[in-house]
Motif scaffolding. Structure first.
Motif, PDB file in Angstrom:
ATOM      1  N   LYS A  11       0.954  -1.261  -0.057  1.00  0.00           N
ATOM      2  CA  LYS A  11       0.118   0.108   0.092  1.00  0.00           C
ATOM      3  C   LYS A  11       0.762   1.400   0.023  1.00  0.00           C
ATOM      4  CE  LYS A  11      -3.413   2.253   2.662  1.00  0.00           C
ATOM      5  NZ  LYS A  11      -4.478   2.252   3.954  1.00  0.00           N
ATOM      6  N   GLN A  12       1.928   1.077   0.909  1.00  0.00           N
ATOM      7  CA  GLN A  12       2.706   2.436   0.997  1.00  0.00           C
ATOM      8  C   GLN A  12       4.143   1.920   1.486  1.00  0.00           C
ATOM      9  OE1 GLN A  12       1.385   5.766   0.873  1.00  0.00           O
ATOM     10  NE2 GLN A  12       3.324   6.446   0.483  1.00  0.00           N
ATOM     11  N   VAL A  13       5.149   2.411   0.849  1.00  0.00           N
ATOM     12  CA  VAL A  13       6.532   2.293   1.394  1.00  0.00           C
ATOM     13  C   VAL A  13       7.355   3.357   1.786  1.00  0.00           C
ATOM     14  CG1 VAL A  13       8.772   1.124   0.473  1.00  0.00           C
ATOM     15  CG2 VAL A  13       6.688   0.472  -0.480  1.00  0.00           C
ATOM     16  N   TYR A  14       7.697   3.446   3.034  1.00  0.00           N
ATOM     17  CA  TYR A  14       8.459   4.469   3.379  1.00  0.00           C
ATOM     18  C   TYR A  14      10.041   4.542   3.674  1.00  0.00           C
ATOM     19  CZ  TYR A  14       3.901   6.547   4.943  1.00  0.00           C
ATOM     20  OH  TYR A  14       2.680   6.887   5.027  1.00  0.00           O
ATOM     21  N   ALA A  15      11.015   5.008   3.003  1.00  0.00           N
ATOM     22  CA  ALA A  15      12.282   4.693   3.155  1.00  0.00           C
ATOM     23  C   ALA A  15      12.871   5.859   3.933  1.00  0.00           C
ATOM     24  CB  ALA A  15      12.719   4.857   1.817  1.00  0.00           C
ATOM     25  N   ILE A  16      13.706   5.520   4.734  1.00  0.00           N
ATOM     26  CA  ILE A  16      14.408   6.541   5.712  1.00  0.00           C
ATOM     27  C   ILE A  16      15.976   6.327   5.894  1.00  0.00           C
ATOM     28  CG2 ILE A  16      14.679   7.120   8.160  1.00  0.00           C
ATOM     29  CD1 ILE A  16      11.920   5.571   8.778  1.00  0.00           C
ATOM     30  N   GLU A  17      16.618   7.563   5.434  1.00  0.00           N
ATOM     31  CA  GLU A  17      17.796   7.442   5.277  1.00  0.00           C
ATOM     32  C   GLU A  17      18.704   8.654   5.770  1.00  0.00           C
ATOM     33  OE1 GLU A  17      21.771   6.419   4.581  1.00  0.00           O
ATOM     34  OE2 GLU A  17      20.321   5.020   4.483  1.00  0.00           O
ATOM     35  N   PHE A  18      19.815   8.732   6.351  1.00  0.00           N
ATOM     36  CA  PHE A  18      20.362   9.906   6.962  1.00  0.00           C
ATOM     37  C   PHE A  18      21.671  10.348   6.047  1.00  0.00           C
ATOM     38  CE2 PHE A  18      24.094   8.686   9.431  1.00  0.00           C
ATOM     39  CZ  PHE A  18      24.034   7.299   9.657  1.00  0.00           C
ATOM     40  N   ASN A  19      22.093   9.342   5.407  1.00  0.00           N
ATOM     41  CA  ASN A  19      23.182   9.761   4.728  1.00  0.00           C
ATOM     42  C   ASN A  19      23.024  10.651   3.508  1.00  0.00           C
ATOM     43  OD1 ASN A  19      25.144  10.063   2.351  1.00  0.00           O
ATOM     44  ND2 ASN A  19      26.148   8.318   3.175  1.00  0.00           N
ATOM     45  N   PRO A  20      23.205  11.762   3.415  1.00  0.00           N
ATOM     46  CA  PRO A  20      22.773  12.847   2.445  1.00  0.00           C
ATOM     47  C   PRO A  20      22.888  12.434   0.935  1.00  0.00           C
ATOM     48  CG  PRO A  20      23.856  14.013   3.760  1.00  0.00           C
ATOM     49  CD  PRO A  20      24.401  12.693   4.116  1.00  0.00           C
ATOM     50  N   ASN A  21      24.082  11.707   0.855  1.00  0.00           N
ATOM     51  CA  ASN A  21      24.241  11.040  -0.754  1.00  0.00           C
ATOM     52  C   ASN A  21      23.642   9.837  -1.002  1.00  0.00           C
ATOM     53  OD1 ASN A  21      26.495  12.909  -1.632  1.00  0.00           O
ATOM     54  ND2 ASN A  21      27.859  11.574  -0.174  1.00  0.00           N
ATOM     55  N   SER A  22      23.393   9.096  -0.074  1.00  0.00           N
ATOM     56  CA  SER A  22      22.488   7.925  -0.365  1.00  0.00           C
ATOM     57  C   SER A  22      21.133   8.365  -0.344  1.00  0.00           C
ATOM     58  CB  SER A  22      22.462   6.752   0.871  1.00  0.00           C
ATOM     59  OG  SER A  22      23.918   6.456   1.106  1.00  0.00           O
ATOM     60  N   TYR A  23      20.520   9.399   0.326  1.00  0.00           N
ATOM     61  CA  TYR A  23      19.158   9.917   0.328  1.00  0.00           C
ATOM     62  C   TYR A  23      18.841  10.350  -1.065  1.00  0.00           C
ATOM     63  CZ  TYR A  23      15.080  12.929   0.917  1.00  0.00           C
ATOM     64  OH  TYR A  23      14.067  13.181   1.070  1.00  0.00           O
ATOM     65  N   HIS A  24      19.912  11.215  -1.717  1.00  0.00           N
ATOM     66  CA  HIS A  24      19.854  11.642  -2.971  1.00  0.00           C
ATOM     67  C   HIS A  24      19.455  10.626  -3.825  1.00  0.00           C
ATOM     68  CE1 HIS A  24      20.643  13.983  -6.703  1.00  0.00           C
ATOM     69  NE2 HIS A  24      21.626  12.997  -6.868  1.00  0.00           N
ATOM     70  N   TYR A  25      20.358   9.588  -4.008  1.00  0.00           N
ATOM     71  CA  TYR A  25      20.007   8.490  -4.923  1.00  0.00           C
ATOM     72  C   TYR A  25      18.831   7.845  -4.709  1.00  0.00           C
ATOM     73  CZ  TYR A  25      24.278   9.684  -7.122  1.00  0.00           C
ATOM     74  OH  TYR A  25      25.370  10.466  -7.933  1.00  0.00           O
ATOM     75  N   LEU A  26      18.461   7.512  -3.406  1.00  0.00           N
ATOM     76  CA  LEU A  26      17.135   7.082  -2.927  1.00  0.00           C
ATOM     77  C   LEU A  26      15.967   7.863  -3.823  1.00  0.00           C
ATOM     78  CD1 LEU A  26      15.243   5.182  -1.351  1.00  0.00           C
ATOM     79  CD2 LEU A  26      15.558   6.623   0.376  1.00  0.00           C
ATOM     80  N   CYS A  27      15.979   9.045  -3.726  1.00  0.00           N
ATOM     81  CA  CYS A  27      14.978   9.744  -4.381  1.00  0.00           C
ATOM     82  C   CYS A  27      15.206   9.601  -6.061  1.00  0.00           C
ATOM     83  CB  CYS A  27      14.991  11.145  -3.897  1.00  0.00           C
ATOM     84  SG  CYS A  27      14.560  11.534  -2.051  1.00  0.00           S
TER      85      CYS A  27
END
Length: 151
Positions: free
Chosen positions: A118-134
């Motif tokens: 239904k929904q997937v929430y992804a949490i990441e604190f490394n700014p570089n990893s977060y950028h590529y996650l998005c």
């Protein structure tokens, strides 16, 4: 020689002479050859050396999912590809999933592509990893954008 091909980048584990790197690049159809010494710290950042070429960003296709990443900034574990798909197939229809320490979307993307969550929430604190996650949510948007959020 042991190696991993990630997108159009070759990661080698063994020592290799500089003279043979261009030939190795042509043989494996890659633009860059790197050696990653290890992953360090809580942000899981690579300690690396570029041996041939200069582009460290690539797109890797795995199990019908696309992963954009920069191997000089974020880690990639090629050996977990079966586990990423196995976990995605465990998700039940209309389930809400929280992926803590999501990295670039190692599990988020396959869950979004291969499940009916239904929904997937992804949490990441490394700014570089977060950028590529998005970036990877957008890259796979035809299949998952409507149900995934970067946090």
């Amino acid at each position: 020689m042991k190696y991993k091909k990630i997108g159009d980048i070759l990661i080698i584990n063994d020592e290799y002479s500089d003279e043979g790197l261009e030939e190795l690049s042509k043989k494996h159809h890659v633009k860059t050859i790197m050696k990653i010494d290890h992953i360090q710290g809580t942000k899981r950042e690579p300690v690396y050396k570029v041996l041939f070429g200069n582009e460290t960003e690539t797109i890797n296709k795995e199990n019908g999912c696309l992963f954009k990443l920069d191997l000089s900034k974020v880690m990639w574990s090629k050996g977990n590809n079966n586990e990423r798909l196995r976990i995605a197939k465990l998700v039940e229809d209309d389930e809400t999933v929280i992926d803590m320490f999501a990295g670039i979307g190692y599990f988020t993307i396959p869950i979004g592509v291969h499940s009916n969550a239904k929904q997937v929430y992804a949490i990441e604190f490394n700014p570089n990893s977060y950028h590529y996650l998005c970036e990877n949510i957008k890259l796979n948007n035809n299949q998952i954008f409507y149900k995934s959020k970067c946090i």
